[in-house]
Design a protein around this motif. Structure first.
Motif, PDB file in Angstrom:
ATOM      1  N   ARG A   1      38.870  34.778  39.748  1.00 13.93           N
ATOM      2  CA  ARG A   1      37.906  34.643  40.824  1.00 13.93           C
ATOM      3  C   ARG A   1      38.496  35.148  42.135  1.00 13.93           C
ATOM      4  O   ARG A   1      37.826  35.774  42.933  1.00 13.93           O
ATOM      5  CB  ARG A   1      37.458  33.190  40.943  1.00 13.93           C
ATOM      6  N   GLN A   2      39.774  34.878  42.329  1.00 11.53           N
ATOM      7  CA  GLN A   2      40.408  35.372  43.547  1.00 11.53           C
ATOM      8  C   GLN A   2      40.478  36.892  43.543  1.00 11.53           C
ATOM      9  O   GLN A   2      40.500  37.527  44.599  1.00 11.53           O
ATOM     10  CB  GLN A   2      41.813  34.797  43.686  1.00 11.53           C
ATOM     11  N   CYS A   3      40.496  37.471  42.361  1.00 11.77           N
ATOM     12  CA  CYS A   3      40.577  38.931  42.280  1.00 11.77           C
ATOM     13  C   CYS A   3      39.249  39.607  42.549  1.00 11.77           C
ATOM     14  O   CYS A   3      39.170  40.842  42.548  1.00 11.77           O
ATOM     15  CB  CYS A   3      41.098  39.355  40.908  1.00 11.77           C
ATOM     16  N   THR A   4      38.197  38.844  42.771  1.00 10.43           N
ATOM     17  CA  THR A   4      36.928  39.463  43.139  1.00 10.43           C
ATOM     18  C   THR A   4      36.878  39.672  44.649  1.00 10.43           C
ATOM     19  O   THR A   4      35.820  39.804  45.238  1.00 10.43           O
ATOM     20  CB  THR A   4      35.716  38.613  42.702  1.00 10.43           C
TER      21      THR A   4
ATOM     22  N   LYS B   1      40.779  30.864  37.617  1.00  5.62           N
ATOM     23  CA  LYS B   1      40.811  30.724  39.060  1.00  5.62           C
ATOM     24  C   LYS B   1      41.358  31.998  39.699  1.00  5.62           C
ATOM     25  O   LYS B   1      40.852  32.485  40.700  1.00  5.62           O
ATOM     26  CB  LYS B   1      41.691  29.537  39.432  1.00  5.62           C
TER      27      LYS B   1
END
Lengths: 552, 307
Positions: free
Chosen positions: B114-117, B111
């Motif tokens: 994904r936030q790091c994208t 998760k």
């Protein structure tokens, strides 16, 4: 001036005298409630006026919502609503839009009805309330079809996603080159979700958080609270976005003679610890907050903490059998840290409010309470379980044994039980969410709240859900857990006062309490229970002063 | 657009995230142009002596050793924006080239990745610290049992800590496991060097003795087709648990990730590709099979050069 209010009937919420027809008020306090002929000893002593304006009405104790979020409201209320449920707002009721076409029709109306100065640079239109289950799939093309020049931003009802048209993306200076298709940003459809939402919000902040917009939002919040019939509310948790900003803005806008309610401010515990403070320092800071108190804004020995994730996002932590799709919820605080934080405030004599949504999140909060009682027993500690989505009967017995209180978002049942039954947890547990009747049977002090903006800030609506347990599809979910109208009214008055630590000054109508009343056209304990949510609120009285409510 | 890599440091409470981050922040020669995102400055306990300057809102600080440290608060998006906006206020922070992100103890690595994208950034790898002394106990915990196992499953790399307290602890996993007591832990683990030419984007395994594993690296010198690659992978001995790196197939560069029998091949973009100096694969295998694995690689991957 001593004022005698006459009413068709007064529901006192004092079991020693449940009904009356007159109430005597002076300097914002209730002098006596009962029958006029018994009030002669008071009436003989000084001049008084008789106020007949409520003669044909029902007077209840002023309604109380012990859990809502003024700051979130300040951000949301300036937006236009297009919603699948009815929202009664002071500036107009938003009737439900329950289809794709209905959504677009209203969106079109809002666009053409917006009278901006500049044709070339029209003001952005922010819309909230979209949900694909009702309104079909949303995308940039659909919004572009409404307007190519006006920036339009459509927020999902959950607040966790939004959609923009080209004009909006241009306004927000979103560079398509910067954004990779698929990073929780579906750029082709103008769809921003999860972390993509964070990006969109960053770009939209100049509009969403503009000080004048925020202030307008708080003004609207004042109206919403008034129209809901509240005379007291709880802000759980002050500091959701930024502690100092919120505390200051609330102090300016929710104080003053024109504000017809008081607020219990409950600080967000993480904000007390922020900046590297030790727990002891955080507790000290929390204790010092009472120095900021004013007439209507009260910090007290209350503090807010969080166990598991948001119910609307299916991030509640569940015991077996868990979610149908096998996913796990989220912890908002690691269990050990929650325990440490609770201990620090418990030992300092605070009333601790813990957000719990799933039964595993609840289990953690109960285990921690049990540990605290073992280490340092307290009576009347007021430990409150907030939201209370999914619980078990056994847990309710434990709560009783440990002296806890329950503040439930009954509205979850109305809006979510159908989806939860079909997609999330199955029928049995979904139908039994908001296990209120069991809580009342055990003698636990139980209240209901809106968590506005998650549900309408209308105590009568929350009471209606609690009494009828009818969901969005019109199905009755677990009638065994229905409250009686009497219990529901307790839940939005005296029980709520207890949860926010104001039961000695409000929540019921008796000599010595503040003259806080909600005046209704009909009797909620006598009417058809299905009608409770539709009873018209004629006025509120806050500390003896009448605040009429114009019919919408 | 140039994207900044984010390396995630995760793991449950007590696994040693703070200790590790502290050691990086107070290192005399930390990686250059490094920004560290932490949950709260209080967690890391930085002495005033290490702090060179602070932005007015106190959310970004510049350290005497050149690192920047930034608080995440509740909102990673906000923190990344703050970093972008304010790192230039801090002298020496010409441009942040690498970010270390301290994950919350209850975060899921997937998760978080994904936030790091977030636009302008990408997730490079998730390291998860595992507390050798308490892991087994946590696995049985009714609240976080599933979570600690999930964190291990979702990690790209595992770092075992507190081995001295539990010397016989063995983590059942197919992922590479590094050991926290290793003095080269962060150059090994993070492959960030304080000087020298820019390294490639792919995390390169090292020869450091991993807990029961060894590794070999091969550099590609000839093009090959996808079916040739699949064939080669299928034939690998079972002691090879993992293969990771970049390959060139026809005209396109791919990120390859094989865990046991599962092979994933993903095309990578132009800008990431440009920063690669060569296409390399790392093979991670059980250490007792070193000889037979190396023999197999020499035999079947003959167009690849030993690195």
């Amino acid at each position: 001036m001593l004022t005698l209010f006459r009413a068709r009937s007064i529901i006192t919420m004092n079991q020693s005298m449940p009904r009356a027809t007159s109430v005597l008020v002076k300097d914002g306090l209730i002098i006596e409630v009962g029958e006029e002929e018994n009030m002669l000893p008071w009436l003989k002593r000084e001049d008084y006026q008789v106020d007949e304006q409520f003669a044909g009405k029902i007077i209840c104790p002023g309604f109380i919502d012990p859990h809502l979020h003024p700051s979130m409201a300040a951000v949301l209320l300036p937006m236009e609503f297009i919603t699948a449920m009815r929202w009664k707002l002071p500036w107009g009721t938003v009737e439900p839009s329950t289809s794709s076409a209905a959504f677009d029709e209203r969106m079109q109306l809002l666009h053409t009805g917006k009278n901006d100065g500049d044709e070339n640079q029209p003001e952005p239109l922010f819309i909230w309330g979209f949900h694909q289950l009702w309104h079909g799939p949303m995308n940039k093309a659909r919004i572009n079809a409404i307007s190519k020049t006006r920036p339009i931003i459509v927020w999902h009802r959950s607040f966790h996603e939004l959609y923009m048209n080209d004009a909006a993306m241009q306004m927000a200076q979103m560079d398509a080159k910067e954004i990779k298709q698929g990073d929780q940003i579906d750029i082709d459809n103008g769809h921003f979700f999860e972390n993509g939402l964070g990006y969109a919000i960053q770009r939209l902040n100049p509009w969403i958080l503009a000080p004048e917009v925020y202030a307008e939002g708080l003004e609207r919040l004042k109206k919403v609270v008034h129209y809901g019939g509240h005379t007291s509310i709880g802000d759980l948790a002050t500091g959701l976005f930024d502690f100092e900003t919120e505390a200051t803005t609330l102090a300016n806008l929710l104080e003053g003679a024109d504000v017809p309610f008081r607020t219990r401010l409950v600080a967000h515990s993480a904000r007390m610890s922020a900046g590297g403070k030790t727990l002891a320092e955080a507790v000290e800071k929390a204790e010092g907050l009472v120095d900021r108190n004013s007439h209507r804004l009260h910090f007290g020995k209350h503090i807010k903490m969080f166990s598991d994730g948001a119910f609307f996002s299916t991030l509640a932590q569940l015991q077996e059998p868990g979610y149908i799709d096998g996913h796990h919820g989220e912890w908002l605080t690691p269990p050990e840290i929650l325990e440490k934080n609770v201990r620090a405030y418990w030992n300092a004599g605070f009333q601790i409010h813990v957000h719990v949504t799933g039964d595993l999140g609840l289990e953690l909060a109960i285990d921690v309470l049990e540990k605290m009682q073992f280490e340092r027993p307290r009576f009347n500690h007021g430990y409150t379980f907030e939201h209370f989505g999914i619980s078990t009967p056994e847990q309710i017995k434990r709560i009783k044994a440990l002296g806890g209180q329950i503040s439930a978002n009954a509205y979850y049942l109305h809006e979510l039980s159908d989806i939860y039954a079909k997609d999330a947890v199955g029928y049995e547990r979904a139908s039994q969410m908001a296990r209120l009747a069991t809580a009342f049977r055990e003698g636990i002090n139980t209240t209901v709240h809106s968590d506005f903006t998650m549900a309408p800030a209308e105590p009568l609506n929350s009471a209606w859900v609690a009494v009828n347990r009818v969901n969005s599809q019109g199905n009755i979910m677990c009638p065994e857990e229905c409250l009686t109208p009497e219990q529901a009214l307790q839940a939005i008055t005296i029980n709520a006062a207890q949860v926010i630590g104001m039961a000695s000054i409000t929540g019921s109508i008796r000599a010595g309490k503040k003259a806080d009343f909600t005046v209704l056209d009909e009797d909620p304990l006598e009417c058809d229970p299905m009608h409770i949510g539709d009873i018209n609120i004629h006025a509120t009285v806050f500390e003896g002063k009448v605040f009429p409510i114009a019919k919408i | 657009m140039k994207k900044t890599p984010i390396t995630i440091i995760g793991g449950y409470l007590g696994a040693g995230k703070t200790t590790l981050i502290n050691s990086i922040l107070t290192s005399p020669q930390p990686p250059k142009n490094l920004a560290v995102l932490v949950n709260d400055f209080g967690d890391i306990n930085l002495d005033a002596q290490w702090i060179k300057e602070k932005t007015p809102d106190g959310k970004v600080i510049g350290l005497t050793n050149g690192c920047i440290c930034c608080t995440i608060g509740d909102d990673l998006a906000q923190a990344l924006e703050n970093l972008r906006a304010q790192s230039d206020q801090i002298a020496d922070a010409s441009s942040v080239e690498h970010i270390l992100l301290e994950a919350s103890g209850v975060a899921s690595p997937h998760k978080l990745k994904r936030q790091c994208t977030y636009p302008g950034y990408y997730p490079r790898a998730a390291f998860v610290l595992v507390d050798a002394d308490n892991y087994e106990k946590y696995c049985l915990d009714k609240f976080v049992g599933y979570l600690v196992k999930q964190q291990v499953d979702e990690a790209d790399y595992l770092i075992l800590s507190k081995q001295d307290l539990a010397p016989t602890f063995k983590l059942e996993t197919s992922q590479p496991v590094l050991v926290a007591q290793n003095p080269n832990i962060f150059s090994t683990a993070f492959d960030i060097h304080s000087s020298g030419p820019k390294k490639n984007v792919a995390p390169v395994e090292t020869q450091t003795h991993a807990h029961g594993f060894n590794s070999s690296s091969l550099k590609q010198s000839k093009n090959l087709t996808l079916s040739e690659l699949e064939n080669l992978c299928r034939q690998l001995p079972k002691e090879v648990h993992r293969v990771k790196g970049h390959v060139q197939i026809e005209a396109q560069t791919y990120l390859l990730h094989r865990v046991q029998r599962r092979l994933a091949v993903e095309p990578i973009e132009q800008d990431a590709r440009n920063s690669l100096t060569s296409n390399q694969l790392v093979f991670i295998y059980l250490d007792y099979a070193q000889q037979s694995v190396e023999h197999h690689l020499r035999l079947h991957w003959q167009h690849w050069q030993q690195v």
